[in-house]
Design an enzyme around this catalytic site. Structure first.
Site, PDB file in Angstrom:
ATOM      1  N   GLY A  17       0.780  -1.238   0.000  1.00  0.00           N
ATOM      2  CA  GLY A  17       0.000   0.000   0.000  1.00  0.00           C
ATOM      3  C   GLY A  17       0.808   1.283   0.000  1.00  0.00           C
ATOM      4  O   GLY A  17       0.305   2.334   0.413  1.00  0.00           O
ATOM      5  N   MET A  94      -4.155  -6.866  -6.964  1.00  0.00           N
ATOM      6  CA  MET A  94      -3.675  -7.995  -7.750  1.00  0.00           C
ATOM      7  C   MET A  94      -4.814  -8.826  -8.338  1.00  0.00           C
ATOM      8  O   MET A  94      -4.807 -10.051  -8.249  1.00  0.00           O
ATOM      9  CB  MET A  94      -2.756  -8.877  -6.873  1.00  0.00           C
ATOM     10  CG  MET A  94      -1.615  -8.123  -6.241  1.00  0.00           C
ATOM     11  SD  MET A  94      -0.563  -7.303  -7.480  1.00  0.00           S
ATOM     12  CE  MET A  94       0.343  -8.718  -8.071  1.00  0.00           C
ATOM     13  N   ARG A  95      -5.780  -8.142  -8.907  1.00  0.00           N
ATOM     14  CA  ARG A  95      -6.883  -8.840  -9.576  1.00  0.00           C
ATOM     15  C   ARG A  95      -7.229  -8.114 -10.867  1.00  0.00           C
ATOM     16  O   ARG A  95      -7.246  -6.880 -10.894  1.00  0.00           O
ATOM     17  CB  ARG A  95      -8.130  -8.829  -8.682  1.00  0.00           C
ATOM     18  CG  ARG A  95      -8.108  -9.815  -7.568  1.00  0.00           C
ATOM     19  CD  ARG A  95      -9.387  -9.697  -6.773  1.00  0.00           C
ATOM     20  NE  ARG A  95     -10.563 -10.114  -7.513  1.00  0.00           N
ATOM     21  CZ  ARG A  95     -10.962 -11.370  -7.648  1.00  0.00           C
ATOM     22  NH1 ARG A  95     -10.287 -12.343  -7.090  1.00  0.00           N
ATOM     23  NH2 ARG A  95     -12.050 -11.659  -8.326  1.00  0.00           N
ATOM     24  N   ASN A 111      -4.690   2.911 -12.921  1.00  0.00           N
ATOM     25  CA  ASN A 111      -3.771   1.908 -12.389  1.00  0.00           C
ATOM     26  C   ASN A 111      -2.342   2.371 -12.605  1.00  0.00           C
ATOM     27  O   ASN A 111      -2.045   3.092 -13.555  1.00  0.00           O
ATOM     28  CB  ASN A 111      -3.976   0.567 -13.115  1.00  0.00           C
ATOM     29  CG  ASN A 111      -3.069  -0.522 -12.548  1.00  0.00           C
ATOM     30  OD1 ASN A 111      -2.971  -0.687 -11.328  1.00  0.00           O
ATOM     31  ND2 ASN A 111      -2.401  -1.276 -13.412  1.00  0.00           N
ATOM     32  N   HIS A 113       1.562   0.844 -13.084  1.00  0.00           N
ATOM     33  CA  HIS A 113       2.287  -0.392 -13.402  1.00  0.00           C
ATOM     34  C   HIS A 113       3.784  -0.088 -13.454  1.00  0.00           C
ATOM     35  O   HIS A 113       4.182   0.919 -14.057  1.00  0.00           O
ATOM     36  CB  HIS A 113       1.804  -0.961 -14.741  1.00  0.00           C
ATOM     37  CG  HIS A 113       2.482  -2.245 -15.086  1.00  0.00           C
ATOM     38  ND1 HIS A 113       2.148  -3.445 -14.481  1.00  0.00           N
ATOM     39  CD2 HIS A 113       3.516  -2.516 -15.921  1.00  0.00           C
ATOM     40  CE1 HIS A 113       2.926  -4.393 -14.952  1.00  0.00           C
ATOM     41  NE2 HIS A 113       3.772  -3.863 -15.814  1.00  0.00           N
ATOM     42  N   GLU A 146     -10.839  -3.973 -19.339  1.00  0.00           N
ATOM     43  CA  GLU A 146     -10.859  -5.335 -18.773  1.00  0.00           C
ATOM     44  C   GLU A 146      -9.668  -6.179 -19.193  1.00  0.00           C
ATOM     45  O   GLU A 146      -9.561  -7.327 -18.773  1.00  0.00           O
ATOM     46  CB  GLU A 146     -12.183  -6.067 -19.053  1.00  0.00           C
ATOM     47  CG  GLU A 146     -12.567  -6.203 -20.482  1.00  0.00           C
ATOM     48  CD  GLU A 146     -13.540  -5.109 -20.907  1.00  0.00           C
ATOM     49  OE1 GLU A 146     -14.573  -5.452 -21.474  1.00  0.00           O
ATOM     50  OE2 GLU A 146     -13.260  -3.915 -20.675  1.00  0.00           O
ATOM     51  N   ASP A 149      -3.255  -4.495 -17.840  1.00  0.00           N
ATOM     52  CA  ASP A 149      -2.275  -3.415 -18.039  1.00  0.00           C
ATOM     53  C   ASP A 149      -2.369  -2.819 -19.444  1.00  0.00           C
ATOM     54  O   ASP A 149      -1.362  -2.655 -20.134  1.00  0.00           O
ATOM     55  CB  ASP A 149      -0.851  -3.940 -17.779  1.00  0.00           C
ATOM     56  CG  ASP A 149      -0.695  -4.475 -16.363  1.00  0.00           C
ATOM     57  OD1 ASP A 149      -1.331  -3.924 -15.446  1.00  0.00           O
ATOM     58  OD2 ASP A 149       0.057  -5.442 -16.177  1.00  0.00           O
ATOM     59  N   GLU A 178       6.572   6.181  -9.206  1.00  0.00           N
ATOM     60  CA  GLU A 178       5.162   5.770  -9.123  1.00  0.00           C
ATOM     61  C   GLU A 178       4.399   6.720  -8.208  1.00  0.00           C
ATOM     62  O   GLU A 178       3.308   7.202  -8.529  1.00  0.00           O
ATOM     63  CB  GLU A 178       5.040   4.345  -8.565  1.00  0.00           C
ATOM     64  CG  GLU A 178       5.589   3.276  -9.466  1.00  0.00           C
ATOM     65  CD  GLU A 178       5.334   1.886  -8.901  1.00  0.00           C
ATOM     66  OE1 GLU A 178       4.314   1.658  -8.249  1.00  0.00           O
ATOM     67  OE2 GLU A 178       6.191   0.995  -9.116  1.00  0.00           O
TER      68      GLU A 178
HETATM   69  C1  GRF Z   1       3.675  -1.233  -7.365  1.00  0.00           C
HETATM   70  O1  GRF Z   1       4.936  -1.532  -7.886  1.00  0.00           O
HETATM   71  C2  GRF Z   1       2.688  -0.998  -8.479  1.00  0.00           C
HETATM   72  O2  GRF Z   1       3.262  -0.425  -9.595  1.00  0.00           O
HETATM   73  C3  GRF Z   1       2.214  -2.397  -8.787  1.00  0.00           C
HETATM   74  O3  GRF Z   1       2.143  -3.040  -7.545  1.00  0.00           O
HETATM   75  C4  GRF Z   1       3.057  -2.429  -6.636  1.00  0.00           C
HETATM   76  C5  GRF Z   1       2.253  -1.991  -5.455  1.00  0.00           C
HETATM   77  O4  GRF Z   1       3.050  -1.422  -4.450  1.00  0.00           O
HETATM   78  N1  GRF Z   1       0.947  -2.354  -9.485  1.00  0.00           N
HETATM   79  P1  GRF Z   1       2.361  -0.728  -3.199  1.00  0.00           P
HETATM   80  O5  GRF Z   1       1.418  -1.783  -2.594  1.00  0.00           O
HETATM   81  O6  GRF Z   1       1.623   0.466  -3.695  1.00  0.00           O
HETATM   82  O7  GRF Z   1       3.483  -0.406  -2.282  1.00  0.00           O
END
Ligand code: GRF
Length: 204
Positions: A17, A94-95, A111, A113, A146, A149, A178
């Protein structure tokens, strides 16, 4: 429930998170003009969910194990809508979202990535980048459809791959970017000064 007219974000996470926390810091400091309406996890023990509780944010989980995708997704949609959520931010969720979920928030799901899409979609993007031998990688903030990525790209940031990088060192430098571009993209979509043409997101 608050009576404010500020946009309400729903954050979906499955793990650590840190992206959620970076967004939350900016919201709580008034640097993003929105509220966090709900923090949801499909993993009841996700550390990010515990952090949301510590921050006093509305949060909850439904364990996704063994639940059919569309049934599960519609439960999540109901939960988010009952908290007034208008924008959905996936932050390490993760879904794959079903079409039924995506159609409830048309072009309102974001999202992050950890690669320069379309390179290295899916799991372990930083490991994929190292193994492939690219010299530059980074992260991508995109709208969600849907497919995995795959939606139109709002922002990308580049990160050099160093000769002595490990998955851990590369991931931690990408993570800094990010955190930065996620809030930048939220500020941008909330202002609404963009249009989507095919796969292109264009500033207006
Ligand atoms: C990050 O690297 C994000 O890009 C990917 O999952 C990871 C999540 O990290 N989708 P966090 O839970 O936000 O620390």
């Amino acid at each position: 429930m608050s009576t404010s007219s500020r946009a309400r974000l729903g954050i979906l996470l499955s793990g650590r998170g840190s992206n959620f926390e970076a967004i939350a810091r900016n919201v709580l400091a008034g640097r993003l003009d929105c509220e966090i309406g709900f923090v949801f996890s499909n993993k009841p023990n996700a550390p990010g969910l515990a952090r949301a509780r510590e921050l006093g944010l509305p949060s909850g989980a439904i364990d996704s194990a063994g639940v059919e995708r569309t049934v599960f997704d519609l439960q999540v949609v109901d939960l988010l809508k009952s908290h007034g959520v208008e924008w959905v931010c996936l932050a390490g969720y993760m879904r794959l979202l079903s079409g039924r979920f995506v159609s409830q928030f048309p072009q309102r799901i974001l999202n992050i990535h950890p690669s320069l899409l379309p390179a290295f979609p899916g799991l372990d993007a930083q490991h994929q980048a190292l193994t492939h031998g690219v010299k530059v990688t980074g992260c991508t903030l995109h709208f969600v459809d849907e497919n995995l990525d795959a939606g139109p790209i709002l922002l990308q940031a580049t990160v050099p791959v160093l000769d002595n990088d490990t998955v851990e060192s590369l991931s931690s430098r990408i993570l800094v970017e990010e955190h930065r571009i996620y809030s930048e993209a939220i500020a941008w979509v909330l202002k609404g000064n963009y249009r989507i043409e095919g796969r292109r997101v264009i500033k207006t």
